[in-house]
Scaffold this active site. Structure first.
Site, PDB file in Angstrom:
ATOM      1  N   HIS A 145       0.847  -1.207   0.000  1.00  0.00           N
ATOM      2  CA  HIS A 145       0.000   0.000   0.000  1.00  0.00           C
ATOM      3  C   HIS A 145       0.881   1.255   0.000  1.00  0.00           C
ATOM      4  O   HIS A 145       0.710   2.140  -0.844  1.00  0.00           O
ATOM      5  CB  HIS A 145      -0.900  -0.030   1.240  1.00  0.00           C
ATOM      6  CG  HIS A 145      -1.742   1.189   1.431  1.00  0.00           C
ATOM      7  ND1 HIS A 145      -3.099   1.217   1.202  1.00  0.00           N
ATOM      8  CD2 HIS A 145      -1.410   2.446   1.843  1.00  0.00           C
ATOM      9  CE1 HIS A 145      -3.567   2.427   1.444  1.00  0.00           C
ATOM     10  NE2 HIS A 145      -2.558   3.201   1.847  1.00  0.00           N
ATOM     11  N   GLU A 146       1.829   1.309   0.909  1.00  0.00           N
ATOM     12  CA  GLU A 146       2.696   2.495   0.974  1.00  0.00           C
ATOM     13  C   GLU A 146       3.559   2.613  -0.283  1.00  0.00           C
ATOM     14  O   GLU A 146       3.809   3.714  -0.778  1.00  0.00           O
ATOM     15  CB  GLU A 146       3.569   2.449   2.232  1.00  0.00           C
ATOM     16  CG  GLU A 146       2.800   2.436   3.543  1.00  0.00           C
ATOM     17  CD  GLU A 146       1.832   3.600   3.697  1.00  0.00           C
ATOM     18  OE1 GLU A 146       2.028   4.645   3.053  1.00  0.00           O
ATOM     19  OE2 GLU A 146       0.855   3.453   4.457  1.00  0.00           O
ATOM     20  N   HIS A 149       1.830   4.256  -3.056  1.00  0.00           N
ATOM     21  CA  HIS A 149       1.900   5.723  -2.927  1.00  0.00           C
ATOM     22  C   HIS A 149       3.207   6.229  -3.531  1.00  0.00           C
ATOM     23  O   HIS A 149       3.231   7.230  -4.242  1.00  0.00           O
ATOM     24  CB  HIS A 149       1.841   6.137  -1.457  1.00  0.00           C
ATOM     25  CG  HIS A 149       0.485   6.075  -0.834  1.00  0.00           C
ATOM     26  ND1 HIS A 149      -0.656   6.521  -1.458  1.00  0.00           N
ATOM     27  CD2 HIS A 149       0.085   5.652   0.395  1.00  0.00           C
ATOM     28  CE1 HIS A 149      -1.692   6.352  -0.655  1.00  0.00           C
ATOM     29  NE2 HIS A 149      -1.269   5.823   0.481  1.00  0.00           N
ATOM     30  N   HIS A 155      -5.238   7.151  -2.674  1.00  0.00           N
ATOM     31  CA  HIS A 155      -6.263   6.222  -2.197  1.00  0.00           C
ATOM     32  C   HIS A 155      -7.409   6.111  -3.199  1.00  0.00           C
ATOM     33  O   HIS A 155      -7.795   7.102  -3.826  1.00  0.00           O
ATOM     34  CB  HIS A 155      -6.808   6.688  -0.845  1.00  0.00           C
ATOM     35  CG  HIS A 155      -5.796   6.598   0.247  1.00  0.00           C
ATOM     36  ND1 HIS A 155      -5.548   7.614   1.131  1.00  0.00           N
ATOM     37  CD2 HIS A 155      -4.936   5.610   0.577  1.00  0.00           C
ATOM     38  CE1 HIS A 155      -4.589   7.251   1.961  1.00  0.00           C
ATOM     39  NE2 HIS A 155      -4.189   6.042   1.645  1.00  0.00           N
TER      40      HIS A 155
HETATM   41 ZN   LIG Z   1      -2.355   5.206   2.179  1.00  0.00          ZN
END
Ligand SMILES: [Zn+2]
Length: 253
Positions: A145-146, A149, A155
Site C-alpha cells: 500500500h505504501e 503511494h 487512495h
Molecule cells: Zn495510504
C-alpha cells in the site's frame, strides 16, 4: 477550505494544490492502527504528470540500518510482487549509492505511523522515506500500500468520481479527519481508465476514521455492486491496482 489550510502547514515544500496532493506525508493514516488494535477494520487516483513518475520505471531502494532480517524480508517479498507483475523495477542499492546522488527510496521505521509521499519527488533533492511501524513491517500488503503511494497512486476512495460508488458518512468522522476523504481533482490525478475498484489495496476500510466504531464511515452504494464487496483488504494489490500501474508506467503487458 480550512482543512486545506491546516493541512498545508505540514507541507513545507508546497504552495500549490498539486504539491499539496503529492507531498503530504500520511501522518494521518491510522488505517493500520485499526488492524493493530484488532478492531473490526475494517482517484483520483494516480498522478498524471510524467515528472511525478519514476524515471525509466526504476525505483532504487535501501533499508534503514535498524531493520531486522525478517523486516527486510517482508519488504522484499512485497516489492517482488511489483517486479513480477509490472514493468516497474525496484532495485536494491547500497546506501552509498543512494547518497551519491541517485534519488532513492529508504524504507525506514516509525513508532505507529505508516506513510510516505505520493509519487516521484522532484524537489527537494532528498531521499524518499517510507515510514513503516513494527506492525506494518509484518504485513506485506501494508508495505505494498505504501509503496503504491511511492509509485504515484492515491487512495481509491479519493478518486474524483468516487461519489458514484461510495457514500461518505461525514457525521461519523471528526472534522480534523475530513482531509482524509478529500477528492483529488481530475486535473491532478486520473484513474487511467481503470474502473472504480472496491478491492483495491489502496481503498480505505468501511470503518476508517469512524467516530463510532460500530458505524461505517464509508458505505458502498448498494445499487452498484453484487455481491457486496468488503473494503480495505491488505492481502495483495488487486488486478485493477496492477492494471493501473502498468498503464501509468506504459508497460506493454
Ligand atoms: Zn495510504
Amino acid at each position: 477550505m480550512c482543512y486545506f489550510i491546516s493541512k498545508l502547514t505540514c507541507c513545507f515544500t508546497s504552495f500549490v494544490l498539486l504539491s499539496y496532493f503529492a507531498n503530504c506525508e500520511e501522518y494521518f493514516e491510522n488505517y493500520y492502527d485499526e488492524v493493530d488494535s484488532d478492531e473490526n477494520p475494517a482517484s483520483r487516483n494516480a498522478v498524471r504528470w510524467n515528472a511525478q513518475k519514476w524515471p525509466n520505471n526504476i525505483i532504487p531502494y535501501t533499508f534503514s540500518d535498524e531493520y531486522t532480517p525478517a523486516q527486510r524480508d517482508t519488504v522484499e517479498r512485497a516489492l517482488r510482487y511489483f517486479n513480477e507483475n509490472t514493468c516497474v523495477r525496484f532495485e536494491q542499492r547500497n546506501k552509498s549509492t543512494t547518497i551519491n546522488g541517485e534519488r532513492g527510496v529508504v524504507y525506514t521505521t516509525s513508532g505507529k505511523r505508516c506513510g510516505t509521499k505520493v509519487g516521484y519527488q522532484t524537489l527537494p533533492a532528498t531521499t524518499h522515506n517510507v515510514f513503516l511501524s513494527p506492525l506494518c513491517l509484518t504485513i506485506p500488503g501494508a508495505v505494498q500500500h505504501e509503496t503504491m503511494h511511492v509509485m504515484g497512486i492515491f487512495h481509491e476512495q479519493s478518486r474524483f468520481d468516487r461519489d458514484e460508488y461510495i457514500d461518505i458518512d461525514w457525521t461519523n468522522i471528526d472534522i480534523q479527519n475530513y482531509h482524509n476523504f478529500i477528492k483529488v481533482p481530475v486535473e491532478y490525478a486520473k484513474p487511467y481508465d481503470v474502473p472504480y475498484d472496491y478491492g483495491s489495496i489502496m481503498h480505505y476500510s468501511e470503518y476508517a476514521f469512524a467516530k463510532n466504531p460500530l458505524k461505517k464511515s464509508i458505505k458502498v452504494r448498494s445499487d452498484k455492486v453484487n455481491p457486496f464487496p468488503r473494503l480495505g483488504q491488505l492481502i495483495k494489490p488487486s488486478e485493477g491496482d496492477i492494471q493501473k500501474i502498468n498503464r501509468m508506467y506504459k508497460c506493454c503487458k
